[in-house]
Scaffold this active site. Structure first.
Site, PDB file in Angstrom:
ATOM      1  N   HIS A 218       3.931  -3.636  -0.489  1.00 49.19           N
ATOM      2  CA  HIS A 218       5.323  -2.762  -0.324  1.00 49.19           C
ATOM      3  C   HIS A 218       6.354  -3.285   0.124  1.00 49.19           C
ATOM      4  CE1 HIS A 218       2.258   0.814  -1.152  1.00 49.19           C
ATOM      5  NE2 HIS A 218       2.948   0.415  -2.249  1.00 49.19           N
TER       6      HIS A 218
ATOM      7  N   GLU B   7       8.140  -2.457   3.793  1.00 45.34           N
ATOM      8  CA  GLU B   7       7.203  -2.482   5.033  1.00 45.34           C
ATOM      9  C   GLU B   7       7.204  -3.740   5.707  1.00 45.34           C
ATOM     10  OE1 GLU B   7       3.462  -1.028   3.204  1.00 45.34           O
ATOM     11  OE2 GLU B   7       4.464   0.782   2.415  1.00 45.34           O
TER      12      GLU B   7
ATOM     13  N   HIS C 239      -0.243  -2.257   5.633  1.00 46.17           N
ATOM     14  CA  HIS C 239       0.883  -1.422   5.257  1.00 46.17           C
ATOM     15  C   HIS C 239       1.655  -0.734   6.424  1.00 46.17           C
ATOM     16  CE1 HIS C 239       0.046  -1.007   0.806  1.00 46.17           C
ATOM     17  NE2 HIS C 239      -1.122  -1.551   1.113  1.00 46.17           N
TER      18      HIS C 239
ATOM     19  N   GLU D 181      -2.381   1.362   8.253  1.00 44.30           N
ATOM     20  CA  GLU D 181      -0.933   1.910   7.998  1.00 44.30           C
ATOM     21  C   GLU D 181      -0.535   1.757   9.540  1.00 44.30           C
ATOM     22  OE1 GLU D 181       0.824   2.827   5.603  1.00 44.30           O
ATOM     23  OE2 GLU D 181      -0.488   3.327   4.024  1.00 44.30           O
TER      24      GLU D 181
ATOM     25  N   ARG E 151      10.678  -0.248  -2.545  1.00 42.45           N
ATOM     26  CA  ARG E 151       9.156  -0.351  -2.377  1.00 42.45           C
ATOM     27  C   ARG E 151       8.709  -1.266  -3.459  1.00 42.45           C
ATOM     28  NH1 ARG E 151       4.900   3.550  -1.032  1.00 42.45           N
ATOM     29  NH2 ARG E 151       3.325   3.852  -2.700  1.00 42.45           N
TER      30      ARG E 151
END
Length: 420
Positions: A167, A170, A293, A368, A223
């Site tokens: 992505h 990020e 992520h 994450e 993204r």
């Protein structure tokens, strides 16, 4: 778009506001589902699914009054997180190094552009030729190489694959990937040295090079990849893998941020990664796949598309728990762990689901990274957090590898799960 950094044609977010709203009732859920479907002035970070959920929404400057009126009219609890998104972007821009930066200067107090990171990877292979080599697995839609680094200090190791930057926005993901790779190569810490020697590592810090490049030159909050689809561009590469492709938590609308593509593996970037895994899972004995992520401070394992528990659910929960304990011990950062479906939200077509099955990698995990779920920084994490994030994530990596080894996942007798 070419050039070093964002120019006059770049997207700006002056006076865009960020809200966190609470969906207390089914009516609230339906209201925000309609709003997401009809409004191009509200950017949703997540979808309205169920009562009790919190949702983060960015609202354009021209629609702030309408949005606040909507909250009042329907008795929705909401709070303002950020009053001016552009200020966050401008603050971060002061920590971005120019495209001409010498790779020898790369550190973890700044953000770096694609070209510098690639040059740094090349530099590593020249500096440590006996155990570091470049792996190019394919080309992006716009023709950029998708580059990785292989670290291998001894023959016949089992292998671990690390995916970053799928992505584009990020930025903490590629920054953390490069930090981890550097530590595995250079650290004198015996625990880090151990896992950097006893296993082969494949790092792909920026799987989505076109999108990453565009976040510097066009839109910081982009993204997807950059392939055109009608009026819009880009596919969410983490919805494009052939794992319940097109199912829950993905969109068939090319203008949506989680558009899953025209078909499973319609994108060259996801194909390249999958082809690499298919070709190497046996010969390289890949037993672990870790995707990086941001944000929300979670550590998750398959599946994302169903509540069904995978066969080694208990093992992966144990590995996750140990990793979170180690991570939290470094800086006190709070993480939650579990399957993707139960921990963050339902999603289909993700890389770790595919890597697990049919890919056949038994320990498949997604981080994450910082900040927390109600972060005001979101994807625009200040550069002074790169080192703390890197250090705590490294501790988690050590714990993952040690616990997976204790459970036998790197033994010669372990069968590859679900490989086809």
């Amino acid at each position: 778009m070419s050039g070093d950094v964002a120019g006059d044609s770049a997207a700006r977010y002056d006076h865009y506001r960020l809200y966190r709203v609470e969906l207390d009732t089914e009516d609230h859920v339906e209201l925000f589902q309609q709003l997401e479907a009809k409004s191009d002035s509200c950017t949703f970070y997540g979808h309205a699914r169920q009562p009790g959920q919190q949702l983060t929404i960015m609202v354009s400057a021209s629609k702030v009054a309408d949005f606040e009126d909507l909250l009042a009219l329907h008795a929705v609890n909401g709070r303002l997180l950020v009053r001016n998104m552009q200020q966050l972007i401008d603050r971060e821009a002061t920590t971005v190094k120019p495209i001409t930066t010498d790779p020898v200067e790369l550190d973890w107090q700044h953000y770096y552009q694609l070209e510098t990171i690639y040059a740094w990877m090349d530099m590593l292979s020249r500096r440590y030729p006996e155990f570091v080599s470049i792996v190019e697995i394919g080309k992006s839609y716009e023709g950029r190489p998708i580059k990785g680094v292989k670290l291998s200090r001894r023959p016949d190791n089992k292998a671990i694959v690390v995916e970053g930057g799928i992505h584009a926005r990020e930025w903490i993901s590629p920054a953390t990937a490069t930090f981890l790779l550097h530590e595995l190569i250079t650290s004198e810490d015996p625990t880090v040295r151990e896992i950097g020697t006893a296993y082969d590592w494949y790092f792909f810090p920026i799987v989505n090079p076109d999108g990453y490049r565009f976040t510097f030159t066009g839109d910081r909050l982009w993204r997807k990849n950059r392939k055109p689809y009608g009026l819009c561009r880009g596919v969410d590469l983490n919805r494009n893998f052939d794992s319940n492709w097109g199912g829950t938590g993905s969109s068939d609308d090319p203008c949506s941020y989680d558009f899953s593509g025209s078909d499973a593996f319609s994108e060259p970037e996801s194909i390249a990664l999958a082809d690499f895994l298919r070709a190497n899972i046996g010969p390289a004995r890949i037993r672990t796949y870790i995707a990086l992520h941001s944000y929300s401070q979670l550590l998750m394992f398959p599946y994302g598309h169903t509540a069904e528990k995978i066969p080694n659910y208990d093992d992966l929960q144990l590995i996750t728990d140990r990793a979170i304990e180690a991570l939290t011990a470094v800086n006190g950062t709070v993480y939650r762990g579990g399957s993707k479906h139960e921990t963050i939200y339902p999603s289909s077509g993700g890389s770790i689901d595919w890597a697990y099955r049919p890919g056949g990698v038994p320990v498949s995990l997604t981080f994450e990274l910082r900040g927390p779920p109600d972060s005001t920084d979101m994807f625009i994490l200040p550069a002074d957090q790169i080192l703390p994030v890197g250090r705590e994530t490294l501790a988690a990596f050590v714990a993952i590898v040690r616990e997976a080894a204790r459970l036998g996942y790197y033994d010669d007798s372990v069968k590859v799960i679900g490989a086809k």
